[in-house]
Scaffold this motif. Structure first.
Motif, PDB file in Angstrom:
ATOM      1  N   GLN B 138     151.417  37.637  76.963  1.00  0.00           N
ATOM      2  CA  GLN B 138     151.512  36.417  76.153  1.00  0.00           C
ATOM      3  C   GLN B 138     150.368  35.460  76.491  1.00  0.00           C
ATOM      4  O   GLN B 138     149.833  34.776  75.623  1.00  0.00           O
ATOM      5  CB  GLN B 138     152.855  35.726  76.401  1.00  0.00           C
ATOM      6  N   LEU B 139     149.998  35.435  77.771  1.00  0.00           N
ATOM      7  CA  LEU B 139     148.885  34.583  78.207  1.00  0.00           C
ATOM      8  C   LEU B 139     147.583  35.030  77.548  1.00  0.00           C
ATOM      9  O   LEU B 139     146.808  34.212  77.047  1.00  0.00           O
ATOM     10  CB  LEU B 139     148.763  34.640  79.730  1.00  0.00           C
ATOM     11  N   GLU B 140     147.354  36.345  77.512  1.00  0.00           N
ATOM     12  CA  GLU B 140     146.105  36.859  76.944  1.00  0.00           C
ATOM     13  C   GLU B 140     145.984  36.607  75.454  1.00  0.00           C
ATOM     14  O   GLU B 140     144.879  36.613  74.915  1.00  0.00           O
ATOM     15  CB  GLU B 140     145.960  38.357  77.237  1.00  0.00           C
ATOM     16  N   GLY B 141     147.127  36.345  74.802  1.00  0.00           N
ATOM     17  CA  GLY B 141     147.106  36.045  73.371  1.00  0.00           C
ATOM     18  C   GLY B 141     146.352  34.769  73.050  1.00  0.00           C
ATOM     19  O   GLY B 141     145.908  34.579  71.916  1.00  0.00           O
ATOM     20  N   TYR B 142     146.244  33.851  74.000  1.00  0.00           N
ATOM     21  CA  TYR B 142     145.544  32.600  73.709  1.00  0.00           C
ATOM     22  C   TYR B 142     144.503  32.213  74.750  1.00  0.00           C
ATOM     23  O   TYR B 142     143.677  31.327  74.515  1.00  0.00           O
ATOM     24  CB  TYR B 142     146.545  31.444  73.537  1.00  0.00           C
ATOM     25  N   LEU B 143     144.520  32.904  75.908  1.00  0.00           N
ATOM     26  CA  LEU B 143     143.668  32.477  77.037  1.00  0.00           C
ATOM     27  C   LEU B 143     142.194  32.346  76.652  1.00  0.00           C
ATOM     28  O   LEU B 143     141.527  31.368  77.005  1.00  0.00           O
ATOM     29  CB  LEU B 143     143.813  33.480  78.185  1.00  0.00           C
ATOM     30  N   SER B 180     149.130  27.140  68.760  1.00  0.00           N
ATOM     31  CA  SER B 180     150.222  27.723  67.979  1.00  0.00           C
ATOM     32  C   SER B 180     150.643  29.081  68.518  1.00  0.00           C
ATOM     33  O   SER B 180     151.782  29.485  68.334  1.00  0.00           O
ATOM     34  CB  SER B 180     149.794  27.871  66.516  1.00  0.00           C
ATOM     35  N   SER B 181     149.718  29.799  69.170  1.00  0.00           N
ATOM     36  CA  SER B 181     150.089  31.127  69.649  1.00  0.00           C
ATOM     37  C   SER B 181     150.584  31.094  71.098  1.00  0.00           C
ATOM     38  O   SER B 181     150.848  32.133  71.682  1.00  0.00           O
ATOM     39  CB  SER B 181     148.905  32.090  69.519  1.00  0.00           C
ATOM     40  N   ASP B 182     150.730  29.907  71.640  1.00  0.00           N
ATOM     41  CA  ASP B 182     151.281  29.753  72.987  1.00  0.00           C
ATOM     42  C   ASP B 182     152.803  29.803  72.891  1.00  0.00           C
ATOM     43  O   ASP B 182     153.390  29.094  72.066  1.00  0.00           O
ATOM     44  CB  ASP B 182     150.821  28.388  73.543  1.00  0.00           C
ATOM     45  N   ASN B 183     153.456  30.631  73.688  1.00  0.00           N
ATOM     46  CA  ASN B 183     154.911  30.790  73.507  1.00  0.00           C
ATOM     47  C   ASN B 183     155.719  29.584  73.992  1.00  0.00           C
ATOM     48  O   ASN B 183     156.910  29.490  73.743  1.00  0.00           O
ATOM     49  CB  ASN B 183     155.413  32.091  74.163  1.00  0.00           C
ATOM     50  N   HIS B 235     154.580  32.707  60.693  1.00  0.00           N
ATOM     51  CA  HIS B 235     154.452  32.720  62.145  1.00  0.00           C
ATOM     52  C   HIS B 235     155.846  32.765  62.745  1.00  0.00           C
ATOM     53  O   HIS B 235     156.731  32.024  62.322  1.00  0.00           O
ATOM     54  CB  HIS B 235     153.722  31.434  62.568  1.00  0.00           C
ATOM     55  N   LYS B 236     156.041  33.690  63.686  1.00  0.00           N
ATOM     56  CA  LYS B 236     157.345  33.812  64.325  1.00  0.00           C
ATOM     57  C   LYS B 236     157.397  32.845  65.502  1.00  0.00           C
ATOM     58  O   LYS B 236     156.666  33.022  66.480  1.00  0.00           O
ATOM     59  CB  LYS B 236     157.540  35.255  64.806  1.00  0.00           C
ATOM     60  N   GLU B 237     158.224  31.818  65.384  1.00  0.00           N
ATOM     61  CA  GLU B 237     158.345  30.868  66.489  1.00  0.00           C
ATOM     62  C   GLU B 237     159.180  31.517  67.590  1.00  0.00           C
ATOM     63  O   GLU B 237     160.264  32.047  67.335  1.00  0.00           O
ATOM     64  CB  GLU B 237     159.075  29.588  66.028  1.00  0.00           C
ATOM     65  N   GLU B 238     158.645  31.532  68.791  1.00  0.00           N
ATOM     66  CA  GLU B 238     159.439  32.049  69.905  1.00  0.00           C
ATOM     67  C   GLU B 238     159.429  30.968  70.978  1.00  0.00           C
ATOM     68  O   GLU B 238     158.397  30.381  71.272  1.00  0.00           O
ATOM     69  CB  GLU B 238     158.856  33.363  70.431  1.00  0.00           C
ATOM     70  N   GLN B 239     160.583  30.688  71.506  1.00  0.00           N
ATOM     71  CA  GLN B 239     160.650  29.670  72.542  1.00  0.00           C
ATOM     72  C   GLN B 239     160.629  30.364  73.899  1.00  0.00           C
ATOM     73  O   GLN B 239     161.397  31.289  74.141  1.00  0.00           O
ATOM     74  CB  GLN B 239     161.915  28.831  72.366  1.00  0.00           C
TER      75      GLN B 239
END
Lengths: 141, 266
Positions: B138-143, B180-183, B235-239
């Motif tokens: 998940q980190l690599e998705g926006y890092l 936006s792509s940060d969970n 966009h799938k919101e995930e908390q």
């Protein structure tokens, strides 16, 4: 204090620096798009001659058989082919395909614009082939 | 010896910028910024430029060097493979003096996309009780996009910014995707209403110049296309889950217990 506005305006489309080919495709896409719109307006104007009767129509058609219009017509088809190929490329890219995924960056960086380059080259080769074939069809065969 | 042709502009005297030539004794290992400091110290103290960290972290010394916007500190003179070096201020901004440009449009646009974590649980953000869980994937998705320096090089490279003053620009649009792509974030709706507009996402036609010149490999072009994908397909919101503090977790048998915390809880 006075300031100097350093915005490049249209010069920035034509030459902004030593960038890759995609930045020039951007300009060509806009120019070919404007050309297609201009053609559409001319096309509507010319075909409107029909409402003034058969004689007016024949006269207009005779006027359009000159070599300048033949060249213009070829430029139109070349512009349309390029615009279509580049548009297809844009659709693929804008849907997030063929540009890679976010990942940790290590020097030297490989940006998305380099990752998609084979796709761009393939589509531009296709466009070039179609433009050459249509040129042969127009002027030689 | 290398010849430096540097664009000068003094708002109190000049109506137009002009080029001035300097001769600099270049040694192996010198960056463009080193040469600019040499000129300022030995040849012409009136030359103005912005620089701070001299190691590609602060993003102050962005300028237009031999046909590409780059960081002066990260550009080796030798890498340019020429003895004539032309330095101009970044295009698409207003020049304050010499090589110093006004970056405030960049910061205004950056602020417009709400570059911070917007959480559905405002109380938890304000007074955190636990940690958020975020996997390495998940980190690599926006890092990659979080490394943005705000140096403004991408806006100088972008052909759309050259003609459209209102265009949000690669930097701000990339940051919209980064948050936006940060969970931990739930602000997609707020941001998409800012970027899915006339002067937003759809003014980008993948010229790719921003990605090519970014000194940190942030690749704004990639972020913009992925944001467009989200704008089209949703966009799938995930908390992000709230994690129990490690000290309160049940220890696995065989693993020694963590020492007592030195700071006592209130």
């Amino acid at each position: 204090m006075r300031r100097y506005n350093n915005r490049l305006w249209v010069k920035g489309w034509i030459y902004g620096g030593n960038y890759g080919i995609e930045r020039y495709l951007y300009t060509l896409h806009r120019i070919s798009g404007l050309g297609l719109i201009l053609y559409l307006l001319m096309h509507i104007y010319v075909t409107a001659a029909r409402i003034y009767g058969a004689a007016a129509w024949e006269q207009t058609m005779a006027f359009l058989y000159g070599p300048a219009f033949k060249l213009g017509e070829y430029l139109l088809i070349a512009g349309a082919i390029f615009h279509a190929a580049n548009g297809l490329w844009l659709i693929i890219i804008e849907l997030g395909m063929c540009i890679g995924k976010p990942q940790r960056q290590e020097y030297p960086y490989v940006p998305s614009v380099k990752k998609q380059r084979p796709l761009m080259v393939a589509l531009m080769l296709l466009a070039a082939v179609l433009i050459i074939v249509s040129g042969l069809d127009f002027f030689i065969i | 010896m290398a010849t430096f042709r540097i664009q000068r502009y003094n708002p109190e005297k000049d109506t137009r910028p002009y080029l001035q030539t300097y001769e600099v004794p270049v040694e192996r290992g010198m960056s463009i910024l080193d040469c600019l400091f040499y000129i300022k110290e030995n040849l012409d103290a009136t030359l103005s430029f912005r620089a701070s960290c001299r190691m590609g972290i602060c993003g102050s010394c962005a300028m237009y060097i031999n046909g590409l916007p780059r960081l002066a500190c990260e550009t080796q003179v030798e890498s340019l493979r020429t003895d004539t070096i032309e330095i101009r201020p970044l295009p698409n901004y207003e020049i304050i003096k010499d090589l110093v440009v006004d970056l405030s449009p960049l910061f205004d646009k950056h602020q417009k996309v709400k570059p911070w974590i917007i959480s559905s649980d405002a109380v938890e953000v304000d007074r955190p009780t636990k940690e958020y869980s975020q996997s390495p994937a998940q980190l690599e998705g926006y890092l990659q996009f979080a490394y943005c320096l705000k140096c403004g090089i991408c806006l100088a490279a972008c052909p759309t910014v050259a003609t459209d003053k209102e265009f949000l620009g690669p930097q701000a649009l990339a940051q919209a995707f980064r948050y936006s792509s940060d969970n931990r974030d739930n602000g997609f709706k707020e941001r998409i209403s800012v970027v899915d507009t006339l002067h937003g996402l759809w003014r980008c036609h993948m010229a790719g110049a921003c990605a090519e010149v970014c000194p940190k490999g942030v690749d704004p072009a990639l972020a913009i296309q992925l944001m467009k994908r989200k704008a089209i397909f949703g966009h799938k919101e995930e908390q992000a889950r709230l994690l129990e503090a490690l000290l309160e977790a049940t220890p696995i048998p065989g693993i020694p217990k963590a020492p007592e915390p030195t700071v006592k809880k209130k």
